[in-house]
Design an enzyme around this catalytic site. Structure first.
Site, mmCIF file in Angstrom:
data_model
loop_
_atom_site.group_PDB
_atom_site.id
_atom_site.type_symbol
_atom_site.label_atom_id
_atom_site.label_comp_id
_atom_site.label_asym_id
_atom_site.label_seq_id
_atom_site.Cartn_x
_atom_site.Cartn_y
_atom_site.Cartn_z
ATOM 1 N N GLU A 22 0.537 -4.065 23.568
ATOM 2 C CA GLU A 22 1.267 -2.852 23.968
ATOM 3 C C GLU A 22 0.657 -2.253 25.230
ATOM 4 O OE1 GLU A 22 1.286 -0.245 20.568
ATOM 5 O OE2 GLU A 22 1.938 -1.873 19.275
ATOM 6 N N ARG A 76 1.150 -3.950 12.651
ATOM 7 C CA ARG A 76 0.483 -4.137 13.925
ATOM 8 C C ARG A 76 1.043 -5.405 14.564
ATOM 9 N NH1 ARG A 76 -0.622 0.346 13.696
ATOM 10 N NH2 ARG A 76 -2.626 1.384 13.585
ATOM 11 N N ILE A 131 6.411 -2.887 11.233
ATOM 12 C CA ILE A 131 5.934 -1.530 11.517
ATOM 13 C C ILE A 131 4.439 -1.451 11.258
ATOM 14 C CG2 ILE A 131 8.070 -0.184 11.286
ATOM 15 C CD1 ILE A 131 5.669 -0.500 8.357
ATOM 16 N N ARG A 163 -2.831 -8.970 -1.291
ATOM 17 C CA ARG A 163 -4.057 -9.704 -1.671
ATOM 18 C C ARG A 163 -4.092 -9.941 -3.180
ATOM 19 N NH1 ARG A 163 -8.140 -5.983 1.643
ATOM 20 N NH2 ARG A 163 -6.590 -4.569 0.785
ATOM 21 N N GLY A 174 0.845 -1.193 0.000
ATOM 22 C CA GLY A 174 0.000 0.000 0.000
ATOM 23 C C GLY A 174 0.875 1.235 0.000
ATOM 24 N N ARG A 175 0.357 2.320 0.571
ATOM 25 C CA ARG A 175 1.131 3.575 0.585
ATOM 26 C C ARG A 175 2.443 3.392 1.321
ATOM 27 N NH1 ARG A 175 -4.484 6.042 1.240
ATOM 28 N NH2 ARG A 175 -4.437 4.704 3.080
ATOM 29 N N ILE A 176 2.352 2.804 2.516
ATOM 30 C CA ILE A 176 3.554 2.663 3.331
ATOM 31 C C ILE A 176 4.499 1.638 2.705
ATOM 32 C CG2 ILE A 176 4.420 1.937 5.599
ATOM 33 C CD1 ILE A 176 1.866 3.208 6.811
ATOM 34 N N ASP A 178 8.381 -2.441 16.066
ATOM 35 C CA ASP A 178 7.802 -1.209 16.607
ATOM 36 C C ASP A 178 6.436 -1.459 17.219
ATOM 37 O OD1 ASP A 178 6.429 1.872 15.349
ATOM 38 O OD2 ASP A 178 7.778 1.633 17.065
ATOM 39 N N HIS A 200 6.291 1.763 19.635
ATOM 40 C CA HIS A 200 5.261 2.206 18.684
ATOM 41 C C HIS A 200 5.404 3.690 18.349
ATOM 42 C CE1 HIS A 200 0.980 1.239 17.035
ATOM 43 N NE2 HIS A 200 1.639 2.050 16.251
#
Lengths: 305, 313
Positions: free
Chosen positions: B261, B232, B230, B175, B153-155, B256, B279
């Site tokens: 958490e 979840r 980075i 996917r 995706g974007r990241i 991260d 995080h």
């Protein structure tokens, strides 16, 4: 004449290429003259100076592959005139410069200590860091390493400018004739230049003041490029944003004041300390040579002035 | 006209808190000792919830707020908002995409470098005074290593672009194959892990991606492989990751995010081939402000009956 054609691992390379080693001959100059017309590539494992006289002996030379990080042992403009391409393995240093910069801005080492001390659960979130994207990076010395640093940081959305002995005509980055002006117009200084009489303590009090309170300095060059005593004072007084250092004036002695600071990242002169830097040099060399002989584009090319 | 009532879940940003309080009637959930009591007392007033990565709006909360119209998340991830309830009640949802992409991608590269080049461990080495007794051991080169990205995706794309500047070969799993990219696609995450040196988790957390990095993937990545997360915490089977690192079946990890958490598996604290961050993916001065501005502007346009800037769906 010193032996400049040195093969580091004959067996590996000789399965791919026809290797000539002047050490096989009692008279290396005669050896070179005899084979001159068939020598298209020069491999130099040490930073032995490659003189104009040697290049005169090698009219068929088209590529010099170097293992050393700097290219101070080569007259790059001479190589360019002769149509000889040059490659070297300065990537590890450039990689570390970027790694240190991200660590300083984002507090990776410091936040790691925060987690390991159990503070995250006890006290809450770690303080905010600073964004790398959009930062103005001033590269001190746009040689081989400086260029590789620039290429990497551009991908992060950074704006690159530089100071060098001379402006580089084919380079798209803004040039500043002196380091003070570079510092005035940068958020980060990455010091990559060679150490000479002129560059000793090139990052001095005035330059650090010009960089400003939020400025960051990264030094992966030589130890005496930064006035270390002044730098420590700037850090202790909070007059500079942070530093990432791979070299220290009296290494392995490191100023103790730095150990208390979270905006400082310290590296034990390990810019060129990966096994790949030595072993896989052959891989890189073979890759480059194969590409060269197949007339493919070459990687790790040094920008010729 | 009365200002709409907005409840902020956590003290995620002082700037956001201040700006919300000037524009809306702001209630701060964290200042109330009894959350059930708070919701009961204010259930008919609350029109908007501002949540973050640690707490959004779960099914119970949404059920207890019959006047809830919009959830504005101070995050790009929407895994803390109950998807079923949100659709069932027709609630609008907004997040903070794009403004944090650069920071998260930079952190991913920083983590790779920290693990491979041992930046953090060697910083600790110098600080401890041990350098005088001998050199730190060799690290591993980053440039030229193969990077496999889970989620382009974007990241994920931003990470790919940055890694390319280090001559890394990029491959990815997602996917479906992305049409406008030359990166090598693997429809199966095991194949991706088998064929890369550094595996980076950068996808959204959904039911499908829960524990997407499991024992099989870790085995495929192998004892020279590095894992960076980075995304979840729940995307990685944390106990499996811990045992792989303790047993040397994985060369290192940069993490991260965690399953619970701020709890971090204790066994990882002593390992210097693991870099642990609290995080901080988008935690910079610049980006925090940009995220807060997006939250505020989304709420403003919503209550002004204008189209949302960054709707979550």
């Amino acid at each position: 004449m010193k032996a400049t054609l040195i093969i580091s691992d004959e067996h590996h390379l000789s399965t791919h290429f026809n290797l000539l080693d002047p050490l096989d001959s009692p008279d290396s100059t005669h050896f070179v003259r005899r084979h001159a017309n068939s020598i298209s590539v020069l491999l130099c494992v040490d930073p032995t100076p490659i003189s104009s006289d040697l290049l005169d002996l090698l009219p068929a030379l088209r590529l010099i592959v170097g293992s050393s990080v700097g290219v101070d042992h080569l007259d790059l403009s001479d190589c360019r005139r002769r149509g000889i391409a040059v490659t070297s393995a300065g990537e590890d240093v450039a990689d570390l410069a970027v790694g240190l910069l991200i660590d300083v801005l984002r507090g990776i080492s410091a936040a790691g200590r925060f987690v390991r001390s159990g503070f995250w659960a006890k006290t809450g979130d770690y303080p905010l860091g600073f964004k790398l994207g959009g930062k103005r990076i001033g590269i001190v010395g746009l040689g081989n390493i400086g260029s590789q640093v620039a290429k990497r940081l551009e991908a992060f959305g950074c704006i690159i400018s530089y100071n060098s002995r001379r402006k580089k005509p084919s380079v798209p980055f803004a040039y500043y004739a002196n380091i003070y002006d570079l510092a005035m117009n940068s958020d980060v200084l990455v010091v990559c230049c060679a150490l000479t009489e002129e560059t000793h303590h090139i990052v001095n009090k005035e330059v650090m003041a010009a960089l400003g309170k939020e400025g960051v300095i990264i030094n992966v060059g030589r130890r005496a490029l930064i006035d270390e005593k002044e730098m420590v004072q700037f850090l202790v007084r909070g007059e500079i944003g942070g530093v990432g250092l791979d070299v220290f004036e009296n290494e392995p002695d490191v100023p103790k004041e730095l150990f208390q600071l979270d905006n400082v990242v310290l590296s034990p002169h390990s810019a060129v300390a990966t096994p790949e830097c030595f072993d896989a040099l052959e891989e890189l060399i073979i890759f480059i040579l194969k590409a060269f002989f197949s007339h493919e584009p070459l990687r790790s090319l040094v920008e010729l002035e | 006209m009365e200002k709409p009532v907005v409840v902020m879940i956590n003290p995620m940003s002082e700037y956001l808190e201040h700006e919300l309080s000037t524009r809306f009637t702001l209630l701060k959930l964290w200042t109330h000792t009894s959350k059930p009591k708070f919701f009961k007392q204010n259930s008919n007033l609350i029109k908007a919830v501002v949540g973050d990565t640690s707490c959004g709006a779960d099914a119970e909360m949404i059920e207890s707020l019959p006047r809830l119209e919009i959830v504005a998340s101070y995050s790009v991830g929407l895994d803390k908002i109950d998807l079923e309830k949100w659709k069932e009640k027709g609630i609008r949802v907004t997040n903070t995409p794009d403004v944090l992409t650069d920071d998260v991608a930079a952190l991913a590269i920083g983590l790779i470098m920290a693990v491979l080049r041992r930046v953090c461990a060697s910083d600790g080495f110098v600080r401890s005074g041990k350098w005088k007794d001998g050199d730190f051991r060799l690290a591993t080169k980053f440039s030229g290593k193969s990077v496999g990205i889970v989620g382009l995706g974007r990241i994920g794309s931003a990470i790919a672009k940055r890694a390319e500047a280090f001559r890394c070969a990029i491959s990815y799993h997602s996917r479906s194959q992305k049409p406008h990219t030359d990166y090598k696609y693997y429809s199966n995450i095991i194949d991706l892990a088998t064929n890369c040196h550094i595996l980076v988790v950068a996808c959204a957390l959904t039911q499908e991606t829960h524990h997407i990095v499991n024992r099989k993937v870790i085995d495929a990545l192998g004892p020279n492989g590095i894992l960076v997360n980075i995304g979840r915490g729940a995307q990685v089977d944390e106990p499996e990751l811990v045992s792989a690192l303790l047993e040397g079946r994985l060369a290192g990890a940069g993490i991260d995010v965690y399953e619970n958490e701020p709890e971090v598996p204790e066994q990882l604290l002593g390992l210097d081939n693991v870099v642990l961050l609290p995080h901080v993916g988008s935690d910079t001065e610049e980006t925090s402000k940009a995220m807060a501005v997006l939250v505020i502007r989304n709420l403003e346009v919503y209550f002004g009956n204008k189209p949302l800037l960054t709707p979550g769906l």
